[in-house]
Motif scaffolding. Sequence first.
Motif, PDB file in Angstrom:
ATOM      1  N   ALA A  46       0.831  -1.207   0.000  1.00 66.09           N
ATOM      2  CA  ALA A  46       0.000   0.000   0.000  1.00 66.09           C
ATOM      3  C   ALA A  46       0.862   1.252   0.000  1.00 66.09           C
ATOM      4  O   ALA A  46       0.516   2.258  -0.626  1.00 66.09           O
ATOM      5  N   SER A  49       2.427   1.733  -3.562  1.00 65.72           N
ATOM      6  CA  SER A  49       1.408   2.242  -4.477  1.00 65.72           C
ATOM      7  C   SER A  49       1.102   3.710  -4.187  1.00 65.72           C
ATOM      8  O   SER A  49       0.980   4.525  -5.113  1.00 65.72           O
ATOM      9  N   LYS A  53       1.537   7.128  -6.632  1.00 65.93           N
ATOM     10  CA  LYS A  53       0.432   8.028  -6.963  1.00 65.93           C
ATOM     11  C   LYS A  53       0.786   9.472  -6.605  1.00 65.93           C
ATOM     12  O   LYS A  53       0.490  10.408  -7.353  1.00 65.93           O
ATOM     13  N   GLU A 167      -4.360   3.397   2.270  1.00 65.02           N
ATOM     14  CA  GLU A 167      -5.008   3.593   0.978  1.00 65.02           C
ATOM     15  C   GLU A 167      -6.028   4.736   0.990  1.00 65.02           C
ATOM     16  O   GLU A 167      -6.437   5.222  -0.062  1.00 65.02           O
ATOM     17  N   ILE A 192     -10.248   4.810 -12.514  1.00 63.34           N
ATOM     18  CA  ILE A 192      -9.803   3.442 -12.246  1.00 63.34           C
ATOM     19  C   ILE A 192      -9.259   2.843 -13.537  1.00 63.34           C
ATOM     20  O   ILE A 192      -9.889   2.906 -14.590  1.00 63.34           O
ATOM     21  N   ASN A 222      -9.927   2.832  -5.433  1.00 61.23           N
ATOM     22  CA  ASN A 222      -9.171   1.693  -4.903  1.00 61.23           C
ATOM     23  C   ASN A 222     -10.140   0.596  -4.503  1.00 61.23           C
ATOM     24  O   ASN A 222     -11.043   0.816  -3.685  1.00 61.23           O
ATOM     25  N   TYR A 223      -9.946  -0.596  -5.078  1.00 63.14           N
ATOM     26  CA  TYR A 223     -10.826  -1.718  -4.750  1.00 63.14           C
ATOM     27  C   TYR A 223     -10.631  -2.226  -3.320  1.00 63.14           C
ATOM     28  O   TYR A 223     -11.435  -3.006  -2.820  1.00 63.14           O
ATOM     29  N   GLU A 224      -9.555  -1.784  -2.659  1.00 64.36           N
ATOM     30  CA  GLU A 224      -9.326  -2.177  -1.272  1.00 64.36           C
ATOM     31  C   GLU A 224     -10.231  -1.410  -0.308  1.00 64.36           C
ATOM     32  O   GLU A 224     -10.322  -1.747   0.869  1.00 64.36           O
ATOM     33  N   GLN A 230     -16.342   5.773  -1.726  1.00 68.53           N
ATOM     34  CA  GLN A 230     -15.448   6.571  -2.572  1.00 68.53           C
ATOM     35  C   GLN A 230     -16.244   7.360  -3.610  1.00 68.53           C
ATOM     36  O   GLN A 230     -15.988   8.546  -3.836  1.00 68.53           O
TER      37      GLN A 230
END
Length: 529
Positions: A46, A49, A53, A167, A192, A222-224, A230
Amino acid sequence: MGMDGDSGGGLVNGILLDASLLFASDHNNQNLSSASASASASLLPAADSLLRKLRYSKIRTGIFYEPELSAIKVCLLEEMTRLKLFDSLIAVASSIENVVSEVALTWGENIASHTLVVSGQEELCLKLRNSGWMTAILRSPGHGPANDIEFPTGSETSSSILINKLEELPLTVCHLNKKAESKENILVVGYIMKPSREEDFAKRGAFPLYPTQDGLIFLPLNYELPIPAQLQQVDILLHKATDEIVDVEMSTASEFVNTIEYTKGMQELQRYIEHHLDCCVIDPFPNICPVLDRLKIQQILFGLENLCLKSCYKIRGPRFLKVESFKEPNLQDRLFEAKLSLPNIVKPQVACGVAVAHSMAIVFKMEDYKDLNVPLPAVVQEYVDHSSCLFKFYVLGEKVYYAIKKSTPNAATLMSLSEEGDLKPILFDSLKSLPIDKKNQQLEDGVNNAGNHQIDLELVTDAANWLRNVLNLTIFGFDVVIQEATGDHVVVDLNYLPSFKEVPDDVAVPAFWEAIKWRFRLWKGVEKA
């Protein structure tokens, strides 16, 4: 995530991360060499990533660490600084209270006052908060809700933003920056796409977390994290759904049917969109379906021939034939009826989203169709002699750009390249490499000629506008070659949300942003197509 009603008094243009939040479990070896240390210490996925970003987000990013941080981890952070993965590495010499002076010394007083400090130390955050800083506390696992994200107006005990996972930080920054500006003037674009494509866009400055001049903030979804929470912060959803395809099954019918299987995350996103019509989607999933099907694309391109009236040239799609089996006994007759002479280029009917979509072949002899290794169903197209010159066109909202690229040579040259002249089929992956004439690498006639014909930009621009209206897509690309014998402008490929990397950043990125706002205005009904 919770925050009090007074948090975030200004725009966040700097982020300072506590190094202790970024690493996986500690390592015992403290006396390794620099190279060994970098190999032994590892960032949490995390954290890696997040840093990627933030690197291109137009927000300065720094990391601070205390004396207790292991030498191995400090070594890795120093190496990351040299690689410019973040702006500053700040050592807190004696106590955590030195953070303020160190940041002010490194970044300057002005940016320090707009810096969000993220730490797991509540005491540190409280002290910084009392000094007028924006702070966020990353709560330890199990502390607070793990499956919900909220922005309440009630007070938190620490008067700091509370986040449950690393995240969540981009969402936090996005919320603060939108709150600091007039809500009517700021649009949040949630996006996404696969990491490699996201980085291609982001490193060009296309996805800033800091507001653009025309009021866009880009939020990486973020799929997490819970998708609904979101999307509640999002005004516009930008997606590359073709990156999220698990499988596509082509129908035996001439029309494309719903046989697309997306990842679980994209399916959740689809379900949310279907039940919440208050978000502008770029672009709706049904609009993308034709671009997945080369047969459907060919059928659409039939309509281009009505645009040729004002030009001395014709713009069209290539002649084509759909094939279910290369062993069908009347294949040669069907090719003749479709006005297809050898050589042919053979492509899978599925145009993108699966690994085999770009496995193609150029065929020179009928007998070689029998054992041809191209996925079925397939589309056989005429091979257009075009002097190795390909024109890539990009449609960004109402604007059209183009670039010129080296392409495959004329048929006679290809025949000489086919395994020393034995005319075996040339198999290739169009995403990786094209069969080219290595002896002649230069484009003929310089900038915008193909053979003896010059490209008619007005004609192709008319075609681009027509395709935009027919496809109802915001950002797409298509390739044009000019037939050497006739001057026909032939559209040989069409794709959704390309990277338009051949267009200079200072031109492409503002046009990209304007295309998004243009689509939003259409969606709101304040502008006509």
